[in-house]
Design an enzyme around this catalytic site. Structure first.
Site, PDB file in Angstrom:
ATOM      1  N   CYS B  83       0.812  -1.222   0.000  1.00 46.00           N
ATOM      2  CA  CYS B  83       0.000   0.000   0.000  1.00 46.00           C
ATOM      3  C   CYS B  83       0.845   1.272   0.000  1.00 46.00           C
ATOM      4  O   CYS B  83       0.328   2.364  -0.159  1.00 46.00           O
ATOM      5  CB  CYS B  83      -0.931   0.006   1.205  1.00 46.00           C
ATOM      6  N   HIS B 332      -9.419   3.539  -1.326  1.00 46.78           N
ATOM      7  CA  HIS B 332      -8.048   3.047  -1.192  1.00 46.78           C
ATOM      8  C   HIS B 332      -7.678   2.127  -2.350  1.00 46.78           C
ATOM      9  O   HIS B 332      -7.558   0.917  -2.187  1.00 46.78           O
ATOM     10  CB  HIS B 332      -7.905   2.334   0.159  1.00 46.78           C
TER      11      HIS B 332
END
Lengths: 374, 385
Positions: B83, B332
């Site tokens: 991420c 996200h």
């Protein structure tokens, strides 16, 4: 689903909880490391005891497909007694049973299978140790709760806990009885340890047996009384298998603190109890037999090892003499062995034996609890 | 090492079934070029961040894809660090300029996550952890964070009710962001009533699975001055890692990598937490935002939940945090996130954020995390240097 090669590669890690210890600073790691915090880079394999403390946990309700049938299930971080922390599935518990810093032990469980003919994976999981199984939802709790009630009424100080079966005993059972992992009926077992004086041990254990079998129906042929006749390696315990809730078989082991300590720690623990009673001491008998083997000038090294091992590990058979004396011998002993056991001269002069009143050649194996006449 | 941001691009985040990974990349990158008033041919190098395409679509080689969609032939590299891919691509772009191998660099990030089942996404995202040591225990990525959350609850005595404030705040911010995935406010009660994912984290404690892309055009200070840009400068960049195996850490209630990355970034920029006017932090889970504001040095350890509940971190508070809506509500798309945070801070410092504009923002910070606090990158942005 771990691929079969990765599963093979990590079998010692996940099936035996094997990690490494740094040869310089002796810090232990799981999984293995290549460089220690001390700078050392040589390691030896180290098998962890499996005892630990639960540091944190969660209950998974949204899971990967492979674990869908298990939802909800718990996972935690366990700090092993030897230091390192591991992530481990928590088995046979519900979320409410768990608390931070509770003791847990590693047990062996089926984990998933890759279809009908695929590979079945097993895993070291953690199981709450000690008496802390207090929730309502688990099978262990359902089983233990009514037993606790009768034990409290009996009034003996006691401990009761789920006893995870060791990987080795599961393996042995699968091998010797040709059964699958799922068919082992006493994967779940309970041990009740009584704290009673030496002279009340036997009566107390049988009294508890009587109460437990009033709660759950016993299977008579699974009763093993190693209190009346301890194994020659010193093991004393009263085992029975009962039919628990949902018709599942559960092994119940009854013993006293003294017996438990000997079973768990071996004869070293036994010294503590010596001289308390005048009963013939199994430890002395065992030690005498070792002395006898060592004193025998005729036995060679291999024979010595095999005799010694028999004494330590072999399953026992009980043979009754015409006079009614019971003699313990290793499984596979022949009538001739029995004759030598009575006296060397009896052995030298033995031609044939009568087993349960019928003749038999003296070199055939005898079976437990048969009466021998020479 | 002052690197200038002269162009930004940002697609809508959300469930974008009508757009492919190429479409998203093209959209964000071309928007950044338009913003920078440059042709794609003006750049020297591309760094593209992406985590999942290799596993979800079988699409690797994202660097070449990023170059293809804007029709250029030049060095193009894909950066992957779960991420935090986006922030590490940004860092790589800065390094290329600082080393004078490049004068103008395109940094982009993209992720396409909503075409496939949650199971595929879960398996892919778990790749951010130590697969051999952790995956086969049945723990999930939210499960790992849930264990951290329980430890934190135990140590600092907060509860799920305290976490919920983070979700409520970020949803309120996202409602003001036209590019956000979920543009609706939610209530405290809704958060607490949402279904459990991994106890004690429920659905509304978790960030979104989104599609989206973002891009920035970076250049050297000299290039910006020579061409009369009014850029936003990146004055600090810090990154660090911690054990990828969560159980190997003694204390899981603090992310050491955040501490270290922040210290490096603050030192490089020569500023302190008190100087920051606006920040975007990695709120993959509500608990993560609380830990982030503490570990970055904005709030005393153990007091993060209270600071957020008090309104200090709202748009109009002392320290506006996640004005975009954060990972929680803006969305996200993992590879895009780090770059998208940079885009948001640049826009805030430029004063282009409309309804969600933070007043008089001069210095901003992004905090981006890969894995469970495993790799952390912190960047500091300034209007004036």
């Amino acid at each position: 689903m771990m691929n079969p090669i990765a599963q093979w590669r990590t079998r010692d890690n996940y099936y035996r909880l094997q990690g490494v210890t740094c040869t310089s600073c002796h810090k232990k790691f799981f999984p293995k490391k290549h460089l220690c915090v001390c700078g050392g880079s040589t390691f030896e394999n180290y098998t962890f005891s499996g005892e630990g403390i639960l540091k944190t946990f969660t209950q998974i309700t949204v899971s990967p497909t492979v674990f869908k049938d298990a939802v909800p299930y718990c996972v935690g971080i366990v700090e092993l007694a030897e230091g390192p922390r591991i992530i481990a599935p928590l088995t046979d518990v519900a979320l409410d049973d768990l608390s931070i810093d509770m003791p847990v032990v590693a047990v062996f469980r089926r984990y998933c299978s890759n279809g009908e003919k695929g590979i079945i994976s097993y895993f070291d999981q953690d199981w709450p140790a000690g008496t802390s199984m207090s929730g309502e939802k688990t099978y262990g709790c359902k089983f233990i709760k009514p037993i606790k009630r009768v034990m409290d009424e009996l009034g003996y100080p006691y401990r009761i806990f789920g006893r995870p079966k060791s990987i080795f005993s599961i393996y042995n059972k699968i091998k010797t009885k040709s059964v699958s992992f799922e068919e082992i009926y006493d994967l779940f077992a309970v041990r009740i340890v009584l704290d009673v004086p030496r002279n009340k041990e036997k009566a107390a254990c049988w009294q508890v047996y009587s109460e437990v079998t009033d709660v759950f129906k016993p299977i008579p042929e699974r009763l093993k009384d190693w209190i009346t006749t301890p194994k020659s390696n010193g093991y004393e315990s009263l085992h029975t298998t009962v039919i628990g809730p949902e018709g599942k078989f559960v092994e119940v082991q009854l013993r006293t603190e003294r017996m438990d300590e000997i079973a768990e720690r071996g004869f070293a623990a036994h010294w503590k109890y010596k001289g308390i009673t005048n009963q013939p001491d199994v430890y002395d008998t065992w030690l005498d037999s070792i002395r006898e083997i060592m004193d025998n000038p005729n036995s060679d090294a291999l024979e010595f090892i095999s005799d010694f091992k028999n004494n330590l590990y072999a399953e026992e058979i009980f043979v009754v003499t015409p006079m009614g004396d019971m003699i313990n011998m290793p499984k596979g002993s022949t009538a001739l062995d029995f004759a030598f056991h009575i006296h060397t001269d009896v052995g030298y002069h033995c031609k044939a034996v009568k087993v349960n009143n019928s003749s038999q050649w003296s070199d055939e194996s005898v079976y437990s609890k048969r009466q021998l006449l020479d | 090492m002052n690197v200038a941001v002269i162009g930004v691009g940002h697609t809508k985040f959300g469930e974008l079934w009508d757009q492919s990974i190429n479409d998203l990349l093209a959209h964000a990158q071309l928007e950044a070029f338009a913003d920078a008033r440059l042709k794609p041919q003006a750049i020297d190098e591309i760094y593209t961040a992406n985590m999942c395409a290799g596993m979800i679509e079988g699409q690797l080689h994202l660097g070449a894809l990023a170059a293809e969609v804007i029709g250029v032939d030049l060095p193009a590299t894909r950066i992957e660090a779960a991420c935090v891919s986006g922030s590490l691509a940004l860092r790589a772009g800065m390094m290329a300029i600082a080393s004078k191998q490049a004068e103008v660099v395109l940094v982009s990030g993209v992720e396409k996550m909503t075409d496939v089942s949650n199971d595929v996404i879960a398996t892919t995202l778990f790749g951010a952890s130590d697969v051999e040591a952790e995956k086969y225990t049945g723990v999930t990525f939210p499960g790992l964070f849930a264990m951290i959350t329980r430890s934190y609850f135990h140590k600092y005595g907060i509860t799920r009710k305290d976490l919920a404030h983070v979700s409520v705040k970020n949803h309120a911010h996202a409602a003001l962001n036209p590019l956000a995935h979920l543009r609706k406010s939610i209530t405290h009660e809704q958060v607490l009533a949402s279904s459990m994912v991994a106890d004690p984290l429920s659905l509304l404690d978790c960030s979104l699975v989104s599609d989206g892309a973002a891009a920035v055009v970076l250049c050297s200070k000299e290039f910006a001055e020579k061409n009369n840009y009014t850029p936003i400068y990146i004055t600090g960049s810090g990154a660090s890692v911690d054990s990828i195996h969560l159980a190997a850490r003694d204390d899981i209630t603090t992310f050491q990598a955040t501490n270290k990355a922040a210290q490096k970034a603050f030192a490089m920029a020569g500023v302190t937490p008190d100087d920051i006017d606006v920040l975007e932090v990695h709120d993959a889970f509500t608990m993560a935002e609380i830990m982030a504001v503490e570990d970055l040095g904005f709030v005393e350890k153990g007091k993060g939940a209270h600071a957020i509940a008090s309104g200090e971190m709202n748009l109009d508070g002392r320290l506006p945090t996640n004005p975009s809506g954060g990972l929680k509500a803006k969305g996200h798309p993992v590879g895009a996130t780090g770059v998208a945070q940079a885009v948001e801070i640049v826009k805030q410092l430029r004063g282009e954020c409309g309804q969600r504009q933070v007043d008089n923002a001069k210095i901003g910070l992004t905090h981006n995390v890969g894995g469970i606090g495993t790799t952390v990158a912190v960047h500091i942005f300034q209007k004036e240097v």
